[in-house]
Design an enzyme around this catalytic site. Structure first.
Site, short mmCIF file in Angstrom:
data_model
loop_
_atom_site.label_atom_id
_atom_site.label_comp_id
_atom_site.label_asym_id
_atom_site.label_seq_id
_atom_site.Cartn_x
_atom_site.Cartn_y
_atom_site.Cartn_z
N ASN A 102 2.88 34.66 -58.59
CA ASN A 102 2.97 34.93 -57.17
C ASN A 102 3.08 33.62 -56.40
O ASN A 102 2.69 32.56 -56.93
CB ASN A 102 1.74 35.72 -56.70
CG ASN A 102 1.81 37.16 -57.15
OD1 ASN A 102 2.86 37.77 -57.13
ND2 ASN A 102 0.68 37.71 -57.55
N CYS A 123 5.97 42.52 -62.21
CA CYS A 123 4.65 42.86 -61.67
C CYS A 123 4.22 44.18 -62.27
O CYS A 123 5.02 44.89 -62.88
CB CYS A 123 4.74 42.95 -60.14
SG CYS A 123 3.15 43.18 -59.29
N HIS A 124 2.94 44.54 -62.12
CA HIS A 124 2.44 45.79 -62.71
C HIS A 124 1.91 46.77 -61.66
O HIS A 124 1.27 47.75 -62.00
CB HIS A 124 1.34 45.49 -63.74
CG HIS A 124 0.34 44.48 -63.27
ND1 HIS A 124 0.09 43.32 -63.95
CD2 HIS A 124 -0.46 44.46 -62.18
CE1 HIS A 124 -0.81 42.62 -63.30
NE2 HIS A 124 -1.18 43.29 -62.23
N HIS A 154 4.84 44.26 -54.00
CA HIS A 154 3.60 44.58 -53.32
C HIS A 154 3.79 45.44 -52.08
O HIS A 154 2.83 45.76 -51.39
CB HIS A 154 2.79 43.32 -52.97
CG HIS A 154 2.30 42.58 -54.17
ND1 HIS A 154 1.77 41.30 -54.11
CD2 HIS A 154 2.24 42.94 -55.48
CE1 HIS A 154 1.43 40.91 -55.32
NE2 HIS A 154 1.70 41.89 -56.17
N TYR A 211 -0.58 43.23 -45.44
CA TYR A 211 0.82 43.23 -45.05
C TYR A 211 1.08 44.05 -43.79
O TYR A 211 2.15 43.96 -43.21
CB TYR A 211 1.70 43.78 -46.18
CG TYR A 211 1.37 43.22 -47.53
CD1 TYR A 211 1.21 41.85 -47.71
CD2 TYR A 211 1.23 44.04 -48.64
CE1 TYR A 211 0.90 41.32 -48.95
CE2 TYR A 211 0.93 43.52 -49.89
CZ TYR A 211 0.76 42.16 -50.03
OH TYR A 211 0.45 41.64 -51.25
#
Length: 441
Positions: A102, A123-124, A154, A211
């Site tokens: 990241n 990513c997971h 994300h 975010y």
């Protein structure tokens, strides 16, 4: 390396593990390169959380956007570009660069656009979100789910969801989450976003709160929407605490990790991390479907072409092939675009060393803009680049002026631990917790 050697020996794998601190030697002839780098380590990460708190910015993770994520990108991108230079010069011609580090979108953006290396970000979050949905809907496993997630890293959204072929709508999913005895408490913010946007986010309750400028801008709102049962649900600086405790645990209990590595691997419990599946597909032509971070180029119709998106794709010996023509719900697209604009400015600032552009990137961050004034943002960025100067070579020319401005600034700050901060636990406390969990379970 000792842990990997134990794993190879215990499972009689036809594998040879080598280790070197000479990066070019490690990359010579490489067909695949995997990056998991955190430039500045936990020392710089602590500043990513601590300094913004002085200006009222409370982050749970701080590694994607927001003040912490943007500065993290400034540290990582020059190093990522150094990787790319060596990859171009000494690796195989068709090398694949798999980035796990990241801030995912910024690192991948820089590697593709400026590093000129074939890069995919991994990513997971999608897999973990699918596991939650399967559980609340009463599925035996995620194998019963068919889903399409799309957006940016994300901020990816389950825009199509089916259980054994049956479409699952918003109302059914909301009811399932609200009826769950654990997730109804831990994922309050995600459930609220689901109600308002109509689709579920892949990202954790705490990370998602960073975010969106509506949930984390006032201390009383933060405590209303988070849950303190685990760091990932919104704790102030939660991932920094978790990372610090994990580092301390590894260093102290290293013999336990060696012992665990000596046990045979259960091949039926293969990880759902993408990397090994991608390598298998490219090498054997066994098709793999996953969600990958790549340059948009029209794959998602209502996001910018230059953005790094996370969306479904298929891998075989011909490479990674994305499913094109996806259109996000308008609210999801609007949220993603706000972050993309910040990411773009952040990447350009990291490449150019333009501190004014860096300040504009931080100013346009949704959460920062909801909390801080322009004067506060300008001083905060000065403070962060001065504190992290050792890892920001592209800003070396700007550091003396930033120090001078800080010495005469009249912008007020405060020493604030955040709305929901916890102290790093000792090894003894961690041992007691693990023992209690083992006894209970």
């Amino acid at each position: 390396k000792a842990i990997l050697d134990r794993t190879v020996e215990a499972n009689r794998l036809p594998t040879r593990v080598t280790a070197t601190t000479d990066r070019r030697k490690a990359l010579e002839g490489a067909r695949y390169v995997i990056s998991c780098v955190r430039v500045g380590g936990l020392e710089a990460y602590a500043d990513d959380i601590r300094i913004p708190l002085k200006y009222g910015i409370d982050q749970c993770v701080g590694d994607t956007i927001c003040a912490g994520g943007i500065l993290y990108g400034q540290r990582n991108i020059p190093v990522i570009l150094d990787f790319c230079k060596d990859i171009r010069e000494v690796a195989e011609t068709n090398v694949k660069f798999l980035n796990y580090a990241n801030p995912m979108a910024m690192n991948t953006w820089a590697a593709i656009e400026y590093g000129k290396v074939d890069t995919v970000g991994l990513c997971h979050g999608v897999q973990h979100g699918a596991e939650q949905i399967a559980e609340v809907l009463g599925a035996k496993s995620t194998q019963e789910l068919d889903y399409v997630c799309s957006g940016i890293n994300h901020q990816t959204w389950f825009i199509d969801l089916r259980l054994n072929g049956r479409p699952i709508g918003k109302d059914e999913l909301v009811a399932a989450f609200e009826a769950h005895p654990v997730y109804s408490r831990q994922e309050k913010l995600r459930i609220d976003v689901l109600k308002r946007f109509g689709v579920y986010s892949t990202e954790s309750n705490g990370h998602l709160s960073e975010y969106l400028p509506w949930y984390r801008k006032r201390p009383d709102e933060i405590t209303r929407w988070i849950d303190m049962s685990d760091w990932i649900h919104g704790e102030t600086g939660g991932y920094l605490r978790y990372s610090t405790e994990t580092r301390n645990w590894f260093e102290t209990e290293y013999p336990q990790f060696l012992e665990a590595a000596s046990k045979p691997i259960d091949r039926e419990k293969r990880s759902n991390e993408h990397a090994s599946h991608i390598l298998e597909a490219l090498e054997t032509n066994r098709v793999y479907r996953g969600h990958f971070n790549v340059k948009n180029n029209g794959v998602i119709t209502n996001l910018p072409h230059d953005a790094i998106i996370e969306s479904p794709g298929f891998v075989d010996r011909f490479g990674i092939n994305m499913a094109a023509g996806i259109t996000l719900p308008e609210a999801c697209a609007a949220t993603c675009i706000a972050s993309i604009n910040v990411q773009r400015m952040s990447v350009h600032a990291a490449i150019s060393g333009d501190i004014d552009l860096l300040k504009l990137a931080v100013l346009h961050d949704p959460l920062v803009g909801a909390v801080s004034t322009p004067e506060e943002v300008w001083q905060m960025v000065d403070e962060m680049v001065v504190a992290q100067a050792a890892w920001l070579p592209q800003y070396a020319h700007a550091i003396p002026a930033a120090r001078e401005r800080l010495s005469t600034s009249k912008v007020k700050t405060r020493e604030w631990a955040g709305a929901a901060r916890r102290s790093v636990r000792s090894i003894e406390e961690l041992r007691a917790e693990k023992a209690a969990l083992k006894q209970a379970g």
